[in-house]
Design an enzyme around this catalytic site. Structure first.
Site, short mmCIF file in Angstrom:
data_model
loop_
_atom_site.label_atom_id
_atom_site.label_comp_id
_atom_site.label_asym_id
_atom_site.label_seq_id
_atom_site.Cartn_x
_atom_site.Cartn_y
_atom_site.Cartn_z
N ARG A 1 1.58 -10.75 7.18
CA ARG A 1 3.04 -10.87 7.36
C ARG A 1 3.56 -10.12 8.57
NH1 ARG A 1 6.06 -9.70 1.82
NH2 ARG A 1 7.81 -10.20 3.20
N LYS B 1 22.26 15.04 -2.54
CA LYS B 1 22.55 13.63 -2.35
C LYS B 1 23.12 13.03 -3.64
CE LYS B 1 18.80 13.08 1.00
NZ LYS B 1 19.65 12.76 2.17
N ASN C 1 7.30 1.46 -4.49
CA ASN C 1 7.97 0.89 -5.65
C ASN C 1 7.25 1.16 -6.96
OD1 ASN C 1 10.31 -0.56 -6.45
ND2 ASN C 1 9.05 -2.34 -6.88
N PRO D 1 0.82 -1.22 0.00
CA PRO D 1 0.00 0.00 0.00
C PRO D 1 0.85 1.26 0.00
CG PRO D 1 -0.90 -1.60 1.52
CD PRO D 1 0.44 -2.13 1.09
N GLU D 2 0.61 2.13 -0.99
CA GLU D 2 1.34 3.38 -1.12
C GLU D 2 0.37 4.55 -0.98
OE1 GLU D 2 4.07 3.26 -4.47
OE2 GLU D 2 4.18 1.08 -4.36
N LYS E 1 2.37 7.17 3.55
CA LYS E 1 1.92 5.81 3.82
C LYS E 1 1.32 5.67 5.21
CE LYS E 1 5.39 3.69 0.78
NZ LYS E 1 6.46 2.66 0.69
#
Length: 414
Positions: free
Chosen positions: A130, A177, A196, A2-3, A62
């Site tokens: 999980r 960065k 992702n 889930p994003e 999230k």
């Protein structure tokens, strides 16, 4: 999984079914990971919510939360497989469950279940197979939830923080960065909510290769990347992650067949997509569109070499040998540095004087020498052999049964 879009979907269901109602029943099953890892417990969760009214529901990336009539407020994160079920409501995203709907309630793998007092009653349950989700309580006023940990450590949300996540802000963040751009997008400390598949969709839309270092993007690429973040995240949130509404040319519509027989490898326009690993995550890339315009991370395994030869010169044999030599040198260095850890240093034990010789594989001579050096007082007393007269006397008679030979001793001890 889930994003930002999927979390927006569940916040929508919470507003629809729970906001404005009082929680008359709150049940929780303690989980040392889901609750315990963030200093919460099932008992504390039940006590904090029972009898309270849900005033609102919010989101940052999230993370999502329920605003209660008084603190503390539950703050949740789905992890990889967490989700919120609403009884008699299909909340699944992307595609409805193919399995037969179960009447079991609370559903399997539930962590907490809620029931409202007002009619019509609503029931909701948080599930996680999980156990990578996190459920905690924030004992601050609702308006301060984003000002305290863990949300304060996370970057701005692309939708609710548009005034922060500007093109100028993004340019400075990228320039500060030197990491693969895909890895930077996935780091929630930089930007909240991009996971992702969203990260791949953003980079494809922006025509940026996921391996390219963030500080090598041109001003034009930064500008397009900012537009792509707003576009993809905005579409995912406003459609509540309903994949049937996603554009047909999105990678999302075609990428999920990796490793499956006869799976798609091309987009509707004929462009081929491939998979490679960036920052430990599988990335879907369209080499003909996402060109490398600057330096990339050298330690990334590129599975698209054969398809992306247009921007890579063929390596000569001397160059290959030179590169292989460097890799072997690095491996040898890493091995030598890691050996003290294998000898117990990492566990607080004293290292052997010769770290190249693992303690578990000492020569027999070393063991014998150590035994001889023991203090005499620490030696165990020698066991004396039993007198012969105490042994069993008699004849040994042999019996054969099949292939096995057994011994039977007859006689009496003295």
């Amino acid at each position: 999984m889930p994003e930002i879009g999927e979390v927006a979907r569940i916040v929508n269901y919470l507003q629809k079914h729970l906001v404005g109602k009082t929680l008359t029943v709150v049940k929780a099953q303690h989980d040392d990971i889901v609750f315990g890892k963030v200093g919460c417990s099932a008992e504390a969760f039940e006590k904090a919510l029972t009898g309270k009214k849900v005033l609102g529901a919010g989101q940052q990336g999230k993370y999502f939360w329920m605003e209660m009539s008084s603190p503390p407020h539950p703050l949740m994160h789905f992890g990889m497989t967490g989700w919120m079920n609403i009884r008699d409501e299909e909340t699944a995203y992307y595609k409805p469950s193919q399995s037969k709907k179960s009447d079991e309630w609370p559903p399997k793998f539930w962590k907490f279940a809620l029931e409202t007092a007002e009619e019509p009653k609503s029931e909701a349950a948080f599930v996680d197979k999980r156990r990578l989700a996190r459920i905690r309580l924030i004992d601050y006023p609702a308006e301060d939830i984003r000002k305290v940990s863990p949300l304060v450590e996370n970057g701005p949300d692309p939708i609710i923080d548009k005034d922060i996540l500007t093109e100028e802000w993004l340019g400075k963040k990228l320039a500060s960065k030197r990491v693969p751009i895909k890895a930077l997008l996935l780091d929630q400390a930089n930007i909240s909510g991009i996971g992702n598949w969203v990260g791949d969709e953003v980079l494809y839309n922006a025509h940026v290769h996921p391996e390219q270092y963030s500080n090598t993007l041109s001003p034009a690429q930064v500008k397009q990347l900012h537009k792509s973040i707003q576009y993809v995240c905005g579409f995912a949130v406003h459609s509540l992650a309903d994949s049937s509404k996603f554009p047909e040319d999105w990678l999302f519509k075609h990428r999920w067949g990796k490793g499956k027989k006869d799976s798609a490898t091309k987009l509707p326009n004929g462009a081929k997509f491939v998979f490679l690993t960036v920052g430990g995550r599988t990335s879907c890339v369209v080499p003909s569109v996402q060109k490398k315009t600057g330096p990339v991370a050298k330690d990334v395994e590129d599975e698209a070499d054969e398809d992306d030869g247009s921007d890579r010169k063929e390596e000569t044999q001397p160059a290959k040998r030179k590169r292989a030599s460097k890799v072997n040198d690095r491996k040898q260095t890493v091995t030598q540095e890691a050996e003290p850890v294998e000898n117990g240093v990492a566990n607080g034990e004293e290292a052997d004087e010769n770290p190249s010789k693992p303690a578990s594989k000492k020569r027999k001579s070393d063991v014998k020498a150590e035994t001889n050096c023991m203090d005499a007082g620490s030696k165990k007393p020698e066991r004396k052999a039993k007198p012969r007269e105490n042994r069993v006397k008699g004849e040994a008679k042999y019996e054969t049964t099949g292939r096995r030979k057994s011994t039977r001793v007859s006689g009496k001890g003295v």
